[in-house]
Motif scaffolding. Structure first.
Motif: not given
Length: 146
Positions: A113, A117, A119, A138
């Motif tokens: 996060t 956002v 993911a 990420l």
């Protein structure tokens, strides 16, 4: 195994039962709480406290999943995890069985996060290190985002 389709759902206030209070169960319960789920953890012991979760300090018994929206089987006993998976499937409750991907109807992703956002990273089950590395990269990207 084929790739899995990511599905994002609203857990706010939804009852989720996590059976198992070791590192995996407690971690998954914490993540589910972060997304607003009403988490009940069933386990004689708990690896670490999970703020806002209800802890029932006892073993799993059949019927414990009644009324759950989601279930997580994360005990250290294959037989118990299998029973939880069977009960969930009978009741039509999506279940993640930590020690047997074939018994899962959903897969608990690595959560990333940042900047509004969210993911979820999940692999094909063949290389957990590869999935962990993808999640780490990420997360770093989301942290560095300005």
């Amino acid at each position: 195994m084929s790739l899995r389709f990511p599905l994002f759902i609203d857990l706010e206030g939804k009852p989720v039962t996590v059976v198992g209070g070791g590192q995996i169960g407690a971690h998954r319960a914490r993540v589910l709480r972060e997304f607003g789920a009403a988490v009940t953890i069933i386990s004689p012991t708990l690896a670490f406290p999970v703020e806002g979760a209800v802890h029932l300090a006892r073993p799993y018994t059949p019927g414990d999943l009644q009324g759950a929206f989601l279930a997580v089987a994360a005990t250290n006993c294959r037989t118990v995890n299998h029973q939880i998976g069977q009960e969930a499937r009978t009741l039509g409750i999506p279940v993640s069985v930590a020690d047997c991907r074939e018994e899962c109807s959903f897969f608990f992703p690595a959560i990333c996060t940042g900047h509004g956002v969210v993911a979820g990273v999940s692999g094909d089950g063949g290389d957990h290190r590869n999935t962990a590395e993808a999640a780490r990269r990420l997360r770093r990207t989301l942290e560095e985002w300005e």
